[in-house]
Design an enzyme around this catalytic site. Structure first.
Site: not given
Ligand code: F6P
Length: 379
Positions: A142, A144, A179, A236, A283
């Site tokens: 992950t 994350d 900025r 986020e 992404h």
């Molecule tokens: O859990 C991994 C992750 O990339 C998060 O950081 C993000 O909020 C989410 O998946 C995005 O998911 P998706 O690919 O469904 O937009």
């Protein structure tokens, strides 16, 4: 006779959001399984390949792993939709398709299954394994880095590298235009990407969901800088000052996290008149070539996962702890969500560097990283 004498064929699937390093793990599994004389089959699109009839699979041998080490994404495909216990149907209702997956495992003649996933996928796979008596071993992935019981998951390092490079680039354009540049990064409910990249990329302000902030602290920090530009990295999942999550909702009514960067930019401009710009990395953090560290981690995890099967150690996940690969019960890994803790070493580092974490303006903070730091500095 060792446990592994019963094993002939193992399956592997990637589940949840993709990230860099998944294919490197697949490659390692194929190589290590080959040394035991086992077959490896890849299951397309997470558990959905096992739901299909006939079940879908791709055979791998050492000669077919060419190029996997450095390939981004997952050659098996994946999904973070479609929990099999509440599988969405076109009419909006859901149904339980778990037994189809269990049957698919047996139809393919699998003796064990390696599931590469994050906390959500691990929970689903474990429930399937318990219900159907499947021999499951987990590999954590992950970006994350929020899965419990492992210091690192596959994909995190690459995401941090990409976010750091973005900060490096924003630094120069921020300086050119005087900025405030805001970089919004992923991480869902955890701030690991923002904190690590913020330190590595020299951000002035790092905002993570685990630490609350005030706009006043952010603005005071910007005004207190001895230069006319600033960089901010924000995860986020950071909420508004009032505690509301910001999401983007499309025309179909589907919502996902995003927008805190723009929200902050407006507030900063309104309060101190600074010119702000926002970059949402999205992404990009998940795609592309895995970093060397992610390749090493994925390879280590892949080898260890196969060795766990050989030892008959199911319902366990491989894990990175204290500079080595170990294994932990999957139940423990999913029970312990790994957010950034307030006492985290990197939180102390950030504060020690005068980085504003939002809970106080940076020029007010001087916490030594080491208790003897001031003594050493004045020695
Ligand atoms: O859990 C991994 C992750 O990339 C998060 O950081 C993000 O909020 C989410 O998946 C995005 O998911 P998706 O690919 O469904 O937009």
């Amino acid at each position: 006779m060792g446990q592994h004498e019963d094993i002939k064929r193992i399956g592997l699937l990637t589940s949840g959001g993709d990230c860099a390093g998944l294919n490197a793990a697949l490659r390692a599994v194929v190589h290590r399984a080959d040394s035991y004389g086992w077959e490896v089959v890849g299951i397309p699109r997470a558990t959905q390949g096992l739901m299909a009839r006939p079940p879908e699979y791709v055979e791998f041998d050492v000669s077919s792993t060419h190029g996997l080490l450095r390939a981004g994404g997952t050659v098996l495909g994946t999904t973070n939709q479609g929990n099999p216990f509440a599988f969405p149907l076109p009419d909006g209702s859901t149904c339980d398709r778990s037994q189809e997956i269990i049957d698919g495992y047996h139809l393919l003649g699998l003796d064990a299954l390696i599931g590469i996933g994050g906390d959500g996928s691990m929970a689903i796979l474990r429930r399937l394994a318990q219900q159907g008596g499947l021999n499951l071993v987990g590999i954590p992935k992950t970006i994350d880095n929020d899965l419990g019981c492992t210091e690192r998951s596959i994909g995190f390092d690459t995401a941090v590298n990409i976010a750091t490079e973005a900060l490096d680039r924003l630094h120069f354009t921020a300086a050119s235009h005087s900025r405030v540049m805001i970089l919004e990064v992923m991480g869902r409910d955890a701030g690991h990407i923002a904190l690590n990249a913020g330190i590595a990329g020299g951000a002035d302000i790092v905002l993570i969901p685990e630490i609350s902030y005030s706009i006043d602290n952010i603005c005071q920090t910007i005004k207190g800088l001895k230069r006319n530009f600033a960089t901010i990295i924000v995860a986020e999942a950071v909420c508004t000052e009032a505690g509301e999550k910001i999401v983007q909702t499309n025309r179909l009514g589907q919502s996902r996290l995003g927008g805190i960067g723009e929200h902050l930019a407006d507030q900063i401009t309104e309060k101190i008149g600074a010119e702000t710009r926002v970059t949402v990395l999205g992404h990009v953090q998940r795609g592309g070539t895995p970093s060397p560290l992610d390749r090493v981690l994925a390879t280590t995890f892949g080898v260890e996962a196969v060795d766990l099967i050989a030892a008959g150690k199911y319902d366990h996940m491989v894990s990175w702890q204290n500079r080595q690969v170990v294994h932990v019960p999957i139940a423990e890994a999913i029970a312990e969500y790994q957010a950034v803790s307030p006492g985290d070493a990197l939180v102390k580092t950030a504060r020690g560097m005068g980085i504003c974490l939002g809970d106080t303006a940076c020029h007010e903070v001087h916490v030594p990283i080491h208790p003897d730091a001031t003594v050493l500095a004045s020695a």
